[in-house]
Design a protein around this motif. Structure first.
Motif, short mmCIF file in Angstrom:
data_model
loop_
_atom_site.label_atom_id
_atom_site.label_comp_id
_atom_site.label_asym_id
_atom_site.label_seq_id
_atom_site.Cartn_x
_atom_site.Cartn_y
_atom_site.Cartn_z
N TRP A 111 102.42 -17.42 -53.24
CA TRP A 111 102.50 -16.42 -52.18
C TRP A 111 102.86 -17.16 -50.89
O TRP A 111 102.14 -18.05 -50.45
CB TRP A 111 101.16 -15.70 -52.06
N PRO A 112 103.99 -16.82 -50.26
CA PRO A 112 104.46 -17.59 -49.11
C PRO A 112 103.67 -17.34 -47.82
O PRO A 112 103.93 -18.01 -46.82
CB PRO A 112 105.91 -17.13 -48.96
N PHE A 113 102.71 -16.43 -47.85
CA PHE A 113 101.96 -16.10 -46.62
C PHE A 113 100.47 -16.38 -46.78
O PHE A 113 99.64 -15.70 -46.17
CB PHE A 113 102.19 -14.62 -46.26
N ALA A 114 100.13 -17.38 -47.58
CA ALA A 114 98.73 -17.71 -47.83
C ALA A 114 98.00 -17.92 -46.51
O ALA A 114 98.48 -18.63 -45.62
CB ALA A 114 98.63 -18.96 -48.69
N GLY A 115 96.87 -17.26 -46.37
CA GLY A 115 96.05 -17.40 -45.16
C GLY A 115 96.48 -16.51 -44.01
O GLY A 115 95.79 -16.46 -42.99
N ARG A 116 97.59 -15.83 -44.12
CA ARG A 116 98.05 -14.95 -43.05
C ARG A 116 97.62 -13.52 -43.28
O ARG A 116 97.51 -13.07 -44.42
CB ARG A 116 99.57 -14.99 -42.93
N GLN A 117 97.38 -12.82 -42.19
CA GLN A 117 97.09 -11.39 -42.26
C GLN A 117 98.04 -10.64 -41.33
O GLN A 117 98.51 -11.19 -40.34
CB GLN A 117 95.65 -11.11 -41.89
N PHE A 118 98.28 -9.38 -41.66
CA PHE A 118 99.26 -8.57 -40.96
C PHE A 118 98.64 -7.24 -40.51
O PHE A 118 97.71 -6.75 -41.14
CB PHE A 118 100.46 -8.31 -41.87
N GLY A 119 99.21 -6.68 -39.46
CA GLY A 119 98.79 -5.37 -38.99
C GLY A 119 99.17 -4.27 -39.94
O GLY A 119 98.59 -3.18 -39.91
N ALA A 120 100.14 -4.54 -40.80
CA ALA A 120 100.53 -3.59 -41.84
C ALA A 120 101.29 -4.34 -42.92
O ALA A 120 101.95 -5.34 -42.66
CB ALA A 120 101.40 -2.47 -41.28
#
Length: 184
Positions: free
Chosen positions: A74-83
């Motif tokens: 998963w290329p966004f490990a540790g990231r969170q998004f508003g949507a």
């Protein structure tokens, strides 16, 4: 590639729930129809797709990542998004990752093909069709704002779609999202 497609009615209907200025992740973004819509609403956009051509077509909109999310990390490990927005894409092992990628108050807008679609067209293989209630189960830790499972006529297809929100962390208070769409 069909980059001139309009955004999904479901995404347009529920995009007002996304907090202003949020960063939005579009999973399997294709030619960027939702990236363009969300960027136009003032959101920072991040797209991921396995097609280098698709990623290049939307590079001017925001952060674009070319990755095979079914066979690689998963290329966004540790990231969170508003949507997080997902349309016409299904990879069941990704459900927990998508839910975990939502920041507190973040919105998941998901729409894809469902059981029954095999009677009207493609996709028709069971691994590409949601079973009844499957999105509800995948989003059990979120607050469901809207859910539909059924047949749409134009074009003929069976879909399942959900809009769900991650509760605000630590306060026990649900996010206060307006259910009515923004005035035009």
């Amino acid at each position: 590639m069909r980059g001139s497609e309009f955004p999904s009615d479901w995404v347009r209907r529920w995009s007002h729930l996304i907090a202003p200025g949020s960063t939005v992740l579009d999973v399997a973004c294709g030619a960027g129809r939702h990236l363009r819509w969300l960027h136009g609403l003032g959101h920072a956009v991040v797209g991921v797709d396995r097609s280098a051509e698709a990623v290049a077509a939307s590079a001017h909109l925001g952060e674009m990542v070319c990755a095979d999310i079914e066979n690689g990390p998963w290329p966004f490990a540790g990231r969170q998004f508003g949507a997080v927005v997902v349309t016409n894409y299904l990879w069941r092992p990704l459900f927990p990752t998508l839910v975990a990628s939502l920041a507190p108050g973040g919105v998941l807008v998901y729409e894809t093909f469902a059981h029954g679609n095999e009677t009207v067209g493609r996709p028709a293989r069971p691994e590409f069709l949601l079973q009844p209630g499957e999105l509800l189960a995948a989003c059990a830790s979120l607050r469901t704002v809207a859910y539909e499972d059924g047949f749409l006529e134009e074009p003929a297809r069976f879909v399942q779609r959900i809009t769900a929100v991650r509760e605000l962390g630590g306060t026990g208070e649900p996010p206060r999202h307006r259910l009515a769409s923004r005035p035009s």
